[in-house]
Write a protein that holds these residues in place. Structure first.
Motif, PDB file in Angstrom:
ATOM      1  N   LEU A 295       0.852  -1.276   0.039  1.00 17.79           N
ATOM      2  CA  LEU A 295       0.079  -0.056  -0.093  1.00 17.79           C
ATOM      3  C   LEU A 295       0.927   1.218   0.192  1.00 17.79           C
ATOM      4  CD1 LEU A 295      -2.567  -1.029   2.771  1.00 17.79           C
ATOM      5  CD2 LEU A 295      -2.730  -1.346   0.236  1.00 17.79           C
ATOM      6  N   GLU A 296       0.202   2.265  -0.433  1.00 19.43           N
ATOM      7  CA  GLU A 296       1.021   3.692  -0.604  1.00 19.43           C
ATOM      8  C   GLU A 296       0.724   4.144   0.714  1.00 19.43           C
ATOM      9  OE1 GLU A 296       1.022   7.861  -2.986  1.00 19.43           O
ATOM     10  OE2 GLU A 296       0.372   5.996  -3.901  1.00 19.43           O
ATOM     11  N   ILE A 297       1.549   5.064   1.325  1.00 21.48           N
ATOM     12  CA  ILE A 297       1.250   5.633   2.552  1.00 21.48           C
ATOM     13  C   ILE A 297       1.915   7.108   2.391  1.00 21.48           C
ATOM     14  CG2 ILE A 297       1.790   3.508   4.041  1.00 21.48           C
ATOM     15  CD1 ILE A 297       4.280   4.508   4.837  1.00 21.48           C
ATOM     16  N   LYS A 298       1.561   8.038   3.440  1.00 18.88           N
ATOM     17  CA  LYS A 298       1.913   9.360   3.453  1.00 18.88           C
ATOM     18  C   LYS A 298       3.402   9.453   4.362  1.00 18.88           C
ATOM     19  CE  LYS A 298      -2.720  11.242   2.767  1.00 18.88           C
ATOM     20  NZ  LYS A 298      -3.680  12.046   3.377  1.00 18.88           N
ATOM     21  N   PRO A 299       3.920  10.419   4.209  1.00 18.70           N
ATOM     22  CA  PRO A 299       5.251  10.340   4.866  1.00 18.70           C
ATOM     23  C   PRO A 299       4.907  10.406   6.358  1.00 18.70           C
ATOM     24  CG  PRO A 299       5.056  12.421   3.667  1.00 18.70           C
ATOM     25  CD  PRO A 299       3.962  11.501   3.062  1.00 18.70           C
ATOM     26  N   HIS A 300       5.878  10.114   7.150  1.00 20.00           N
ATOM     27  CA  HIS A 300       5.787  10.143   8.694  1.00 20.00           C
ATOM     28  C   HIS A 300       6.266  11.391   9.048  1.00 20.00           C
ATOM     29  CE1 HIS A 300       6.355   9.096  12.979  1.00 20.00           C
ATOM     30  NE2 HIS A 300       5.289   8.478  12.665  1.00 20.00           N
ATOM     31  N   ASN A 378       1.455  -2.399   8.041  1.00 27.52           N
ATOM     32  CA  ASN A 378       0.653  -3.443   7.224  1.00 27.52           C
ATOM     33  C   ASN A 378       0.774  -3.152   5.716  1.00 27.52           C
ATOM     34  OD1 ASN A 378      -0.715  -1.378   7.475  1.00 27.52           O
ATOM     35  ND2 ASN A 378      -2.665  -2.257   7.867  1.00 27.52           N
ATOM     36  N   VAL A 379       1.694  -2.124   5.358  1.00 27.77           N
ATOM     37  CA  VAL A 379       1.995  -1.685   3.930  1.00 27.77           C
ATOM     38  C   VAL A 379       2.703  -2.265   3.195  1.00 27.77           C
ATOM     39  CG1 VAL A 379       1.125   0.751   4.649  1.00 27.77           C
ATOM     40  CG2 VAL A 379       3.523   0.260   4.595  1.00 27.77           C
ATOM     41  N   ASN A 414      10.263   5.729   7.533  1.00 25.62           N
ATOM     42  CA  ASN A 414       9.894   4.710   6.629  1.00 25.62           C
ATOM     43  C   ASN A 414       9.998   3.271   6.961  1.00 25.62           C
ATOM     44  OD1 ASN A 414      10.136   6.561   4.248  1.00 25.62           O
ATOM     45  ND2 ASN A 414      12.274   6.632   4.529  1.00 25.62           N
ATOM     46  N   PRO A 415       8.903   2.790   6.821  1.00 21.98           N
ATOM     47  CA  PRO A 415       8.766   1.336   7.493  1.00 21.98           C
ATOM     48  C   PRO A 415       9.523   0.499   6.782  1.00 21.98           C
ATOM     49  CG  PRO A 415       6.797   2.102   6.377  1.00 21.98           C
ATOM     50  CD  PRO A 415       7.586   3.315   6.258  1.00 21.98           C
ATOM     51  N   PHE A 416      10.204  -0.696   7.376  1.00 21.15           N
ATOM     52  CA  PHE A 416      10.805  -1.634   6.527  1.00 21.15           C
ATOM     53  C   PHE A 416      10.521  -2.748   7.459  1.00 21.15           C
ATOM     54  CE2 PHE A 416      13.909  -0.159   9.858  1.00 21.15           C
ATOM     55  CZ  PHE A 416      14.703  -1.503   9.923  1.00 21.15           C
ATOM     56  N   SER A 487      10.986  -2.639   1.888  1.00 17.31           N
ATOM     57  CA  SER A 487      10.584  -1.302   2.291  1.00 17.31           C
ATOM     58  C   SER A 487       9.980  -0.323   1.323  1.00 17.31           C
ATOM     59  CB  SER A 487      12.105  -0.490   2.667  1.00 17.31           C
ATOM     60  OG  SER A 487      11.817   0.791   3.361  1.00 17.31           O
ATOM     61  N   VAL A 488       9.363   0.728   1.906  1.00 19.36           N
ATOM     62  CA  VAL A 488       8.570   1.617   1.040  1.00 19.36           C
ATOM     63  C   VAL A 488       9.866   2.475   0.371  1.00 19.36           C
ATOM     64  CG1 VAL A 488       6.582   1.920   2.172  1.00 19.36           C
ATOM     65  CG2 VAL A 488       8.297   3.368   2.681  1.00 19.36           C
ATOM     66  N   TRP A 489      11.138   2.746   0.906  1.00 18.40           N
ATOM     67  CA  TRP A 489      12.062   3.290   0.230  1.00 18.40           C
ATOM     68  C   TRP A 489      13.263   2.921   0.696  1.00 18.40           C
ATOM     69  CZ3 TRP A 489      12.276   6.531  -3.690  1.00 18.40           C
ATOM     70  CH2 TRP A 489      13.359   7.239  -4.099  1.00 18.40           C
ATOM     71  N   VAL A 490      14.085   1.766  -0.334  1.00 20.97           N
ATOM     72  CA  VAL A 490      15.294   1.228   0.355  1.00 20.97           C
ATOM     73  C   VAL A 490      16.461   2.090   0.043  1.00 20.97           C
ATOM     74  CG1 VAL A 490      16.780  -0.762  -0.180  1.00 20.97           C
ATOM     75  CG2 VAL A 490      14.391  -1.051  -0.479  1.00 20.97           C
ATOM     76  N   PRO A 491      17.213   2.332   1.366  1.00 23.79           N
ATOM     77  CA  PRO A 491      18.327   3.279   1.243  1.00 23.79           C
ATOM     78  C   PRO A 491      19.665   2.723   0.482  1.00 23.79           C
ATOM     79  CG  PRO A 491      18.061   2.563   3.345  1.00 23.79           C
ATOM     80  CD  PRO A 491      17.042   1.858   2.625  1.00 23.79           C
ATOM     81  N   PHE A 492      19.734   2.664  -0.892  1.00 23.86           N
ATOM     82  CA  PHE A 492      20.726   2.236  -1.711  1.00 23.86           C
ATOM     83  C   PHE A 492      21.934   3.039  -1.392  1.00 23.86           C
ATOM     84  CE2 PHE A 492      17.209   0.042  -3.808  1.00 23.86           C
ATOM     85  CZ  PHE A 492      17.682  -1.359  -3.673  1.00 23.86           C
TER      86      PHE A 492
END
Length: 581
Positions: A295-300, A378-379, A414-416, A487-492
């Motif tokens: 699911l798409e989420i808004k920034p925390h 749960n996203v 960011n959740p992971f 993760s919603v944004w993996v920090p590569f």
């Protein structure tokens, strides 16, 4: 004043020219009249050219804008095209990632076909075809002919692609090395005509250049004509074809290893792969259902920095600061938004557009001081313990398997989520453990030592679980370790997406996951040692009890029947004693 030149006087000439007062006497060289030469003074020697000094106006004329395509043309190593072998892998990887993402977003079980054909020793044709939803005609040129164009950069949702660079960069690399355009054929449905494009990139303007286009019938993208490796066509989907300068090599860090690991991390996908030599590999799907859609989420709020907050305030359409906080962020209810605004000393009715930098900073400090719920967990869409084991068992034959899936955690808002699995036994035991790394189901084959996953494995004390490990090294055991980060944004660490950055929160979760599977492995190893010890004792009993019976028979003079009874009693007593131990 005219420059004075020195004259060479012959040796047989007796008279000397008068020297002017104050003039410096010069050594006289005598030679034959035919060889008279005039000396050249130092002042007449050639001067070194002076450096040209530029003015501010001169410097200003040299300044010009650099397009992102032009930048990556000169720095293609940042995208993973730093060697011919790696270029082939990166090209396949970007096309496959896009295909899997498209199929999953459309709710379609992926059916991929990958064909690599050798044209010459240094030139290959790559074809990747999927059964996804296809691409509408207007979007094809921009998706494949413009860098940093995509739908995933501005959203917080788990996906393989993030930056909108990959497939267009692959087309740019093919254009640079072979001069050939990228070829795309796409169908959006069985009753609709498809479209085929040949596209190049105008690197100075970062714009697509359409070389050719034509309309296709409704049968779907045609199979590969040269190899005829695919004997079917899809009613809908996309087919990408590139000709690039590359080198094909076998091994874990090659295209072969990437496709094998991709099938392992995506058990819901069916993959057909035809290698350059014509060898065909089939990876049938293990799971008949798609993974849970992310699911798409808004920034925390706790993951947003001051500059981003100020930008969001000035771009918001909210009427007041309270509705801004409640509508633009996750985990901020109406009452909490009012509490934050009051703590920042801002009027509840203040328009976000009118917020000055000082007011934004006050709001930022108030957000950081407010205790908020963690981002939604749960996203995310993990692989799951069961499918991790299925994928590992399909590719690795071992004696013991273990897997775990951690609860979601948070870094920078960011959740992971971290998952780990291992296979032990039945493998070479005198080598370092094999590492398999994934990020959002994508294999990471390069920059292993720079990755947070590798660092976490090294920092885990494997000796606690009965595994040998040298200081600062991977464990040495017949073992395959598999770690997946979702993760919603993996920090590569770079645009090539080959290693995960070492955030403390991420490394902590990786270690906990490794310790979980490590404890399961430790129990198995200790149980194996106990069983081996028991087997050793049992062999002693079976070996020496008959000799003890013979000795007792000779000493006590008992018959064979009584001897057998004594031996059975001794064996039973020792077996019970061993089991109690």
């Amino acid at each position: 004043m005219a420059k004075r030149q020195l004259e060479l006087i012959p040796r047989d000439e007796k008279k000397e020219r008068p020297v002017k007062k104050g003039a410096r006497k010069t050594a006289v060289l005598k030679a034959s009249p035919a060889s008279r030469v005039k000396a050249v003074p130092k002042s007449a020697a050639k001067k070194k050219p002076e450096a040209v000094r530029l003015t501010a106006a001169d410097l200003a004329t040299r300044q010009r804008e650099i397009s992102v395509s032009e930048f990556f043309t000169k720095n293609r190593h940042l995208l993973g095209f730093d060697s011919p072998a790696k270029a082939l892998l990166t090209t396949v990887k970007e096309a496959v990632d896009n295909a899997l993402d498209a199929c999953e977003e459309a709710g379609i079980l992926p059916d991929l076909v990958i064909v690599i054909s050798e044209i010459t020793e240094t030139r290959y044709r790559v074809v990747v075809q999927d059964n996804g939803p296809g691409i509408v005609k207007a979007q094809i040129p921009r998706i494949f002919g413009q860098l940093l164009y995509g739908s995933k950069f501005h959203t917080l949702r788990q996906a393989r692609g993030q930056q909108g660079i990959g497939i267009s960069a692959a087309g740019m690399y093919g254009q640079l090395t072979t001069g050939k355009p990228i070829k795309i054929a796409s169908h959006t449905g069985s009753k609709k005509p498809g479209h085929e494009y040949e596209i190049q990139i105008d690197t100075k303007r970062n714009q697509p250049v359409i070389v050719s286009e034509r309309e296709l019938d409704a049968k779907g993208p045609e199979p590969d004509k040269e190899k005829r490796a695919v004997a079917r066509s899809f009613e809908q989907g996309t087919r990408v074809e590139l000709e690039i300068e590359a080198t094909y090599k076998k091994g874990r860090h090659s295209v072969d290893g990437y496709i094998e690991q991709t099938a392992m991390a995506n058990p819901h996908a069916s993959v057909t792969y035809v290698a350059p030599g014509g060898e065909r590999h089939e990876y049938p799907r293990v799971a008949k259902e798609l993974p849970k859609p992310p699911l798409e989420i808004k920034p925390h709020p706790h993951g947003v920095e001051l500059g981003i907050l100020l930008k969001m305030l000035h771009e918001s359409k909210a009427r007041n600061v309270v509705s801004f906080l409640h509508g633009e962020f996750s985990r901020v209810s109406g009452p909490v938004a009012e509490e934050i605004a009051k703590s920042a000393g801002l009027p509840l009715t203040m328009s976000p557009l009118k917020a000055a930098r000082e007011q934004a900073e006050s709001l930022y400090k108030a957000i950081q001081a407010t205790k908020l719920m963690a981002p939604q967990s749960n996203v995310l869409s993990p692989i799951g313990e069961e499918l991790l084991l299925e994928g590992l068992k399909k590719q690795v034959t071992a004696d013991f398997y273990a897997a775990t899936s951690r609860s979601p955690a948070v870094y920078r808002g960011n959740p992971f989520l971290v998952e780990a699995a291992l296979a032990y036994g039945g493998l070479p035991g005198d080598e370092l453990a094999t590492m398999i790394r994934f990020a959002n189901r994508v294999p990471l084959l390069y920059q292993q030592s720079a990755c947070a996953i590798t660092k976490s494995v090294i920092q885990t004390t494997w000796k606690n679980y009965g595994i040998q490990q040298s200081r600062g090294a991977l464990p040495m055991a017949p073992m395959v370790l598999m770690v997946h980060i979702a993760s919603v944004w993996v920090p590569f660490t770079s645009e090539s997406k080959e290693a995960v950055a070492s955030y403390p929160e991420i490394m902590k979760e990786i270690k906990l996951a490794l310790q979980d599977v490590g404890r399961k492995l430790g129990l198995y190893i200790r149980r194996g040692l106990r069983e081996a010890d028991a087997e050793k004792k049992r062999s002693y009993i079976e070996k020496y009890i008959p000799h003890i019976g013979i000795a007792l028979q000779e000493i006590l003079g008992i018959d064979d029947k009584r001897k057998e009874k004594v031996c059975a009693t001794l064996k039973d007593t020792l077996e019970r004693s061993r089991k109690n131990d």
